[in-house]
Design a protein around this motif. Structure first.
Motif, PDB file in Angstrom:
ATOM      1  N   TYR A   1      10.455 -79.874  55.074  1.00  0.00           N
ATOM      2  CA  TYR A   1      11.023 -78.584  54.604  1.00  0.00           C
ATOM      3  C   TYR A   1      10.796 -78.211  53.312  1.00  0.00           C
ATOM      4  O   TYR A   1      10.393 -77.197  53.157  1.00  0.00           O
ATOM      5  CB  TYR A   1      12.395 -78.449  55.202  1.00  0.00           C
ATOM      6  N   LEU A   2      10.873 -79.110  52.454  1.00  0.00           N
ATOM      7  CA  LEU A   2      11.054 -78.627  51.128  1.00  0.00           C
ATOM      8  C   LEU A   2       9.613 -78.340  50.478  1.00  0.00           C
ATOM      9  O   LEU A   2       9.591 -77.290  49.955  1.00  0.00           O
ATOM     10  CB  LEU A   2      11.391 -80.174  50.259  1.00  0.00           C
ATOM     11  N   SER A   3       8.619 -79.190  51.121  1.00  0.00           N
ATOM     12  CA  SER A   3       7.441 -78.939  50.515  1.00  0.00           C
ATOM     13  C   SER A   3       6.750 -77.454  51.078  1.00  0.00           C
ATOM     14  O   SER A   3       6.346 -76.796  50.582  1.00  0.00           O
ATOM     15  CB  SER A   3       6.165 -80.104  50.994  1.00  0.00           C
ATOM     16  N   GLU A   4       7.070 -77.164  52.477  1.00  0.00           N
ATOM     17  CA  GLU A   4       6.880 -75.942  52.986  1.00  0.00           C
ATOM     18  C   GLU A   4       7.650 -74.651  52.419  1.00  0.00           C
ATOM     19  O   GLU A   4       6.735 -73.705  52.055  1.00  0.00           O
ATOM     20  CB  GLU A   4       7.174 -75.947  54.605  1.00  0.00           C
ATOM     21  N   HIS A   5       8.643 -75.043  52.129  1.00  0.00           N
ATOM     22  CA  HIS A   5       9.666 -73.953  51.328  1.00  0.00           C
ATOM     23  C   HIS A   5       9.036 -73.713  49.981  1.00  0.00           C
ATOM     24  O   HIS A   5       8.955 -72.592  49.697  1.00  0.00           O
ATOM     25  CB  HIS A   5      10.959 -74.310  51.465  1.00  0.00           C
ATOM     26  N   THR A   6       8.638 -74.705  49.281  1.00  0.00           N
ATOM     27  CA  THR A   6       8.237 -74.200  47.907  1.00  0.00           C
ATOM     28  C   THR A   6       6.704 -73.682  47.801  1.00  0.00           C
ATOM     29  O   THR A   6       6.641 -72.992  46.988  1.00  0.00           O
ATOM     30  CB  THR A   6       8.214 -75.607  47.097  1.00  0.00           C
ATOM     31  N   SER A   7       6.037 -74.118  48.990  1.00  0.00           N
ATOM     32  CA  SER A   7       4.798 -73.477  48.757  1.00  0.00           C
ATOM     33  C   SER A   7       4.956 -71.908  49.259  1.00  0.00           C
ATOM     34  O   SER A   7       4.064 -70.981  48.703  1.00  0.00           O
ATOM     35  CB  SER A   7       3.887 -74.275  49.939  1.00  0.00           C
ATOM     36  N   GLN A   8       5.864 -71.572  50.310  1.00  0.00           N
ATOM     37  CA  GLN A   8       5.914 -70.196  50.665  1.00  0.00           C
ATOM     38  C   GLN A   8       6.495 -69.507  49.220  1.00  0.00           C
ATOM     39  O   GLN A   8       6.272 -68.347  49.056  1.00  0.00           O
ATOM     40  CB  GLN A   8       6.988 -70.217  51.770  1.00  0.00           C
ATOM     41  N   LEU A   9       7.507 -70.153  48.572  1.00  0.00           N
ATOM     42  CA  LEU A   9       8.073 -69.630  47.453  1.00  0.00           C
ATOM     43  C   LEU A   9       7.038 -69.210  46.314  1.00  0.00           C
ATOM     44  O   LEU A   9       7.043 -68.009  45.726  1.00  0.00           O
ATOM     45  CB  LEU A   9       9.032 -70.348  46.988  1.00  0.00           C
ATOM     46  N   ALA A  10       6.215 -70.194  46.138  1.00  0.00           N
ATOM     47  CA  ALA A  10       5.130 -70.037  45.257  1.00  0.00           C
ATOM     48  C   ALA A  10       4.284 -68.737  45.662  1.00  0.00           C
ATOM     49  O   ALA A  10       3.678 -67.974  44.722  1.00  0.00           O
ATOM     50  CB  ALA A  10       4.346 -71.388  45.043  1.00  0.00           C
ATOM     51  N   ALA A  11       3.894 -68.659  46.860  1.00  0.00           N
ATOM     52  CA  ALA A  11       2.946 -67.491  47.437  1.00  0.00           C
ATOM     53  C   ALA A  11       3.719 -66.113  47.328  1.00  0.00           C
ATOM     54  O   ALA A  11       2.994 -65.278  46.908  1.00  0.00           O
ATOM     55  CB  ALA A  11       2.513 -67.747  49.074  1.00  0.00           C
ATOM     56  N   GLU A  12       5.078 -66.099  47.614  1.00  0.00           N
ATOM     57  CA  GLU A  12       5.898 -64.976  47.379  1.00  0.00           C
ATOM     58  C   GLU A  12       5.802 -64.661  46.042  1.00  0.00           C
ATOM     59  O   GLU A  12       5.773 -63.378  45.492  1.00  0.00           O
ATOM     60  CB  GLU A  12       7.297 -65.085  48.232  1.00  0.00           C
ATOM     61  N   LYS A  13       5.963 -65.530  44.981  1.00  0.00           N
ATOM     62  CA  LYS A  13       6.205 -65.242  43.497  1.00  0.00           C
ATOM     63  C   LYS A  13       4.887 -64.618  42.962  1.00  0.00           C
ATOM     64  O   LYS A  13       4.532 -63.842  42.279  1.00  0.00           O
ATOM     65  CB  LYS A  13       6.154 -66.406  42.913  1.00  0.00           C
ATOM     66  N   LYS A  14       3.686 -65.249  43.600  1.00  0.00           N
ATOM     67  CA  LYS A  14       2.218 -64.776  43.186  1.00  0.00           C
ATOM     68  C   LYS A  14       1.958 -63.378  43.948  1.00  0.00           C
ATOM     69  O   LYS A  14       1.357 -62.577  43.105  1.00  0.00           O
ATOM     70  CB  LYS A  14       1.322 -65.879  43.872  1.00  0.00           C
ATOM     71  N   GLU A  15       2.585 -63.198  45.156  1.00  0.00           N
ATOM     72  CA  GLU A  15       2.344 -61.837  45.497  1.00  0.00           C
ATOM     73  C   GLU A  15       3.121 -60.748  44.655  1.00  0.00           C
ATOM     74  O   GLU A  15       2.681 -59.694  44.407  1.00  0.00           O
ATOM     75  CB  GLU A  15       2.690 -61.595  46.969  1.00  0.00           C
ATOM     76  N   ARG A  16       4.453 -60.967  44.325  1.00  0.00           N
ATOM     77  CA  ARG A  16       5.117 -60.157  43.408  1.00  0.00           C
ATOM     78  C   ARG A  16       4.510 -60.019  42.108  1.00  0.00           C
ATOM     79  O   ARG A  16       4.584 -58.875  41.500  1.00  0.00           O
ATOM     80  CB  ARG A  16       6.648 -60.741  43.311  1.00  0.00           C
ATOM     81  N   ARG A  17       3.972 -60.887  41.586  1.00  0.00           N
ATOM     82  CA  ARG A  17       3.090 -60.705  40.256  1.00  0.00           C
ATOM     83  C   ARG A  17       2.118 -60.049  40.668  1.00  0.00           C
ATOM     84  O   ARG A  17       1.534 -59.540  39.223  1.00  0.00           O
ATOM     85  CB  ARG A  17       3.152 -62.243  39.856  1.00  0.00           C
ATOM     86  N   TYR A  18       1.321 -59.917  41.560  1.00  0.00           N
ATOM     87  CA  TYR A  18      -0.002 -59.206  41.757  1.00  0.00           C
ATOM     88  C   TYR A  18       0.356 -57.736  41.261  1.00  0.00           C
ATOM     89  O   TYR A  18       1.350 -57.232  41.858  1.00  0.00           O
ATOM     90  CB  TYR A  18      -0.655 -59.567  42.871  1.00  0.00           C
ATOM     91  N   THR A  19      -0.596 -56.824  40.725  1.00  0.00           N
ATOM     92  CA  THR A  19      -0.361 -55.683  40.553  1.00  0.00           C
ATOM     93  C   THR A  19      -1.566 -54.955  41.340  1.00  0.00           C
ATOM     94  O   THR A  19      -2.814 -55.120  41.227  1.00  0.00           O
ATOM     95  CB  THR A  19      -0.400 -55.312  39.161  1.00  0.00           C
TER      96      THR A  19
END
Length: 120
Positions: free
Chosen positions: A20-38
């Motif tokens: 759960y931890l590894s899946e969750h952290t990869s999902q959080l990283a993907a969401e952060k990257k999407e928010r950062r994208y302009t």
């Protein structure tokens, strides 16, 4: 003299926490990257061009990618609204469960959805 072995006690969800931890952290990283994208500003289209593309998409039952004429507080455009035209009236169109007024549309393009089986 009784020598009893301790029965096995299942750890239940505890043994799966690493997954759960590894899946969750990869999902959080993907969401952060999407928010950062302009999202880049697309060229502003005329009302006639927008009307032609929306009519074509409606007739051919194709999806559209629509950029709205709005910006967030930092001056960035939101992601495109992508989907098929679900309905329309004199004020706007309905795409992906959202009503978008005609005067809010900056740019429209026909959108081709990639098939899951297509390999890159």
């Amino acid at each position: 003299m009784t020598n009893e072995l301790h029965p096995y006690q299942d750890r239940k969800k505890l043994k799966w926490n690493g997954f759960y931890l590894s899946e969750h952290t990869s999902q959080l990283a993907a969401e952060k990257k999407e928010r950062r994208y302009t999202w880049p500003a697309k060229p502003t289209m005329t009302t006639e061009e927008i009307g032609q593309l929306l009519t074509e998409a409606r007739i051919k039952d194709q999806s559209v990618a629509l950029q709205k004429e709005e910006m967030d507080a930092e001056g960035h455009y939101p992601p495109d609204v992508i989907g098929k035209i679900q309905g329309y009236d004199e004020l706007g169109i309905y795409i992906a469960g959202e009503k978008i007024h005609y005067d809010e549309i900056r740019s429209v393009a026909l959108h081709k959805t990639k098939k899951w089986s297509a390999l890159d």
